[in-house]
Design a protein around this motif. Sequence first.
Motif, short mmCIF file in Angstrom:
data_model
loop_
_atom_site.label_atom_id
_atom_site.label_comp_id
_atom_site.label_asym_id
_atom_site.label_seq_id
_atom_site.Cartn_x
_atom_site.Cartn_y
_atom_site.Cartn_z
N ASP A 156 -33.63 74.99 56.71
CA ASP A 156 -34.92 75.69 57.25
C ASP A 156 -35.51 76.75 56.20
O ASP A 156 -35.08 77.73 56.20
CB ASP A 156 -34.50 76.53 58.58
CG ASP A 156 -35.62 77.55 59.13
OD1 ASP A 156 -36.61 77.28 58.93
OD2 ASP A 156 -35.22 78.66 59.61
N GLN A 387 -32.07 66.50 62.06
CA GLN A 387 -32.79 67.49 63.14
C GLN A 387 -34.13 67.58 62.52
O GLN A 387 -35.11 67.28 63.33
CB GLN A 387 -32.02 68.38 63.48
CG GLN A 387 -30.96 68.11 64.32
CD GLN A 387 -29.74 68.00 63.52
OE1 GLN A 387 -29.76 67.74 62.32
NE2 GLN A 387 -28.64 67.99 64.10
N ARG A 390 -36.46 64.50 62.42
CA ARG A 390 -36.87 63.97 63.61
C ARG A 390 -38.11 65.04 63.88
O ARG A 390 -39.01 64.33 64.60
CB ARG A 390 -35.82 63.91 64.45
CG ARG A 390 -34.62 62.90 64.39
CD ARG A 390 -33.86 62.80 65.47
NE ARG A 390 -32.71 61.69 65.11
CZ ARG A 390 -31.72 61.90 64.83
NH1 ARG A 390 -31.16 63.11 64.58
NH2 ARG A 390 -30.92 60.70 64.52
N SER A 391 -37.94 66.17 63.56
CA SER A 391 -39.13 67.15 64.11
C SER A 391 -40.56 66.89 63.52
O SER A 391 -41.30 66.63 63.99
CB SER A 391 -38.72 68.44 63.79
OG SER A 391 -37.60 68.84 64.84
N ALA A 394 -41.70 63.43 64.75
CA ALA A 394 -42.32 64.01 66.20
C ALA A 394 -43.61 64.51 66.20
O ALA A 394 -44.77 64.24 66.82
CB ALA A 394 -41.27 64.71 67.17
N GLU A 395 -43.79 65.62 65.26
CA GLU A 395 -45.05 66.44 65.18
C GLU A 395 -46.12 65.89 64.22
O GLU A 395 -47.18 65.89 64.85
CB GLU A 395 -44.73 67.75 64.76
CG GLU A 395 -43.56 68.62 65.59
CD GLU A 395 -43.25 69.66 65.02
OE1 GLU A 395 -43.97 70.22 63.88
OE2 GLU A 395 -42.36 70.40 65.29
N LEU A 400 -46.38 64.74 69.13
CA LEU A 400 -45.92 65.73 69.94
C LEU A 400 -45.81 67.12 69.66
O LEU A 400 -46.21 67.67 68.57
CB LEU A 400 -44.48 65.27 70.06
CG LEU A 400 -44.15 63.83 70.50
CD1 LEU A 400 -42.53 63.69 70.48
CD2 LEU A 400 -44.69 63.54 71.92
N PRO A 402 -44.86 71.08 68.68
CA PRO A 402 -43.56 71.53 67.95
C PRO A 402 -42.81 72.22 68.94
O PRO A 402 -43.17 72.48 70.12
CB PRO A 402 -44.37 72.67 66.95
CG PRO A 402 -45.78 72.86 67.74
CD PRO A 402 -46.16 71.82 68.44
N GLU A 403 -41.51 72.15 68.57
CA GLU A 403 -40.61 72.89 69.30
C GLU A 403 -40.77 74.41 69.46
O GLU A 403 -41.28 74.81 68.69
CB GLU A 403 -39.16 72.80 68.62
CG GLU A 403 -38.59 71.30 68.57
CD GLU A 403 -37.24 71.31 68.06
OE1 GLU A 403 -36.39 72.20 68.25
OE2 GLU A 403 -36.86 70.34 67.38
N PRO A 404 -40.44 74.88 70.55
CA PRO A 404 -40.66 76.42 70.71
C PRO A 404 -39.87 77.34 69.72
O PRO A 404 -38.76 76.81 69.39
CB PRO A 404 -40.32 76.76 72.21
CG PRO A 404 -40.43 75.33 72.75
CD PRO A 404 -39.95 74.48 71.63
N LYS A 405 -40.24 78.19 68.99
CA LYS A 405 -39.81 79.16 67.94
C LYS A 405 -39.16 80.19 68.78
O LYS A 405 -39.69 80.73 69.79
CB LYS A 405 -40.74 79.47 67.09
CG LYS A 405 -41.28 78.51 66.17
CD LYS A 405 -40.32 77.72 65.25
CE LYS A 405 -41.01 76.59 64.25
NZ LYS A 405 -41.64 75.48 64.77
#
Length: 415
Positions: A156, A387, A390-391, A394-395, A400, A402-405
Motif C-alpha cells: 500500500d 491482492q 487483483r484489485s 478488477a478496476e 469494476l 473500487p473497493e470501499p476505503k
Amino acid sequence: MTGQLIGAPPVEAPLEEFRESARRWLAAHAPTGGAVRSPHDVSVFHNMDFDTEKAVLDELRAWQRAKFDAGYATLTWPRELYGAGLPTEYADAFKEEEGALVALTRHELMSVTVNLIAPTVRLYGGEVIRDLLLPGLLDGDLTACQLFSEPGAGSDLAGVATRAVRDGDSWVVNGHKVWTSGAQFADWGQAIVRTEPGSARSRGLTTLMIPMDAPGVEIRQIRQMSGGTSFNEVYLTDVRVPDDHRLGESGQGWEVTRATLGFERANASNKSGVGGSFAQLVELARRVDKLEDAGVRSALAEVRMREVAAEIALRRDKRARDAGEAPGAAGSLRKLQWVAKLGLVSETARTLLGARLAVDDGTAGTFEWNAHVLGAPGYRIAGGTDQIQRSIVAERHLGLPPEPKPARRPEEGTR
C-alpha cells in the motif's frame, strides 16, 4: 558518452542481419567464468554471503559496460540519450540471443537499475539528475534500488509515512524503508516520501533520488528463511537531498512511482530462467526416476502449458507496446500468472523429491529445489501483493468499482 554499435550493422539493417551480427558479437565477448550460473540453480531469491554476492554484481556490471560500449545495452533509447534509436524488435532479438549464449548469475539490483529506475529517470528527471545518473545507470557504473515499502505500508505505497521537509534548496528526509532489494550494494535509491503535511493517501507525495552513502542513511540486512540477505531495512535520519535530485514535480510523486511500478510489472512477468523451468523439472523427474509416473507427467504438462501461455502473452504485449498502446492492467495479469506458475513448479518439485527436499545428501540437482520452495511464496508479495494485483485487474481491466476505503480519521486530513 554515447553507446555506438561497434561492429554491428547500421540502423537500417534488416532484423535478421542484426540478429546474426549480435550473435557473432555475443559469441566473441560473452563471459565464460566467474559468476556463470549453475545449471542446478533454481532459487528465487539469492542465498549468498556478502562477498560472493558482490562478486556476482561486479561481473554483471562489467558485462553491462561491455554491452553499453558496443551499443547493445540501450538499443531502443534515442540517440541523444546514449541509445541506438532502434525499434523494440531489435532489443527483443538481442535479448533472445543473449539468453541463449550468456549464463551469468542474475541479480535483481541490476534489473531494477537498468529496467526500472533508468527509464523513470529518463521520463521524469530534470537536466541535472539525468546528466548525473543516466550514463552510469545504463553502463553499469551505478546501481540503484527502490526505497518504496515501509513497515506500515508494504504494497500500500500510498500510505507511506517517510517525510521530507523543504529547507532552502534541499529536502530533509526522515523515515524507515523495508524489504529493499540490494540496498547494501546500491549507489542510489529512488524514494517515495510525503512532502505535504496533513496530506493523505496518494496526494502530497514526492519522489527523490537519494545517494545511499549520504550522511544519515543506515542499511541493515534482513536474513531470509532461505538463508540469503537480499532484502534490507533502510533508516533515513535527517538525510539532506538537493531539490534537483527530485523526479517529477513536488507533490506528484505518486505519478512517478506508478510509472516505475509499471516498468516493474512488465518485467515481473518476463523472468526467464528464474525460479525453475519446465526443462529443469523434467531433468529432476528423470533424475529421481519418476518421469513415467502419470501424475508427474500431468503436472509437468501443466507447467509447460503455463510457460507457453506466458510466451504467447508476452508476444501479445509486445504487439500492443509496438502499437503505442498503454499497458493498462497487462503487467498485473502477467505477474499473477507467473506467480501461479511458480507455485505449481514448487508443488511438482515437492512431489518428486519428498523428504529429499529437506536433506542435502550430495546428489546434484535435488536439494537445490529447497531454495525454490522456500523462496517462491515471496513473489506473492514482491512487486505488489496478489491482492493488489487483483484489485488493479478488477478496476482497470474489468471496470469494476473500487473497493470501499476505510473511513479517514479526522487527524489524517482531507487533502
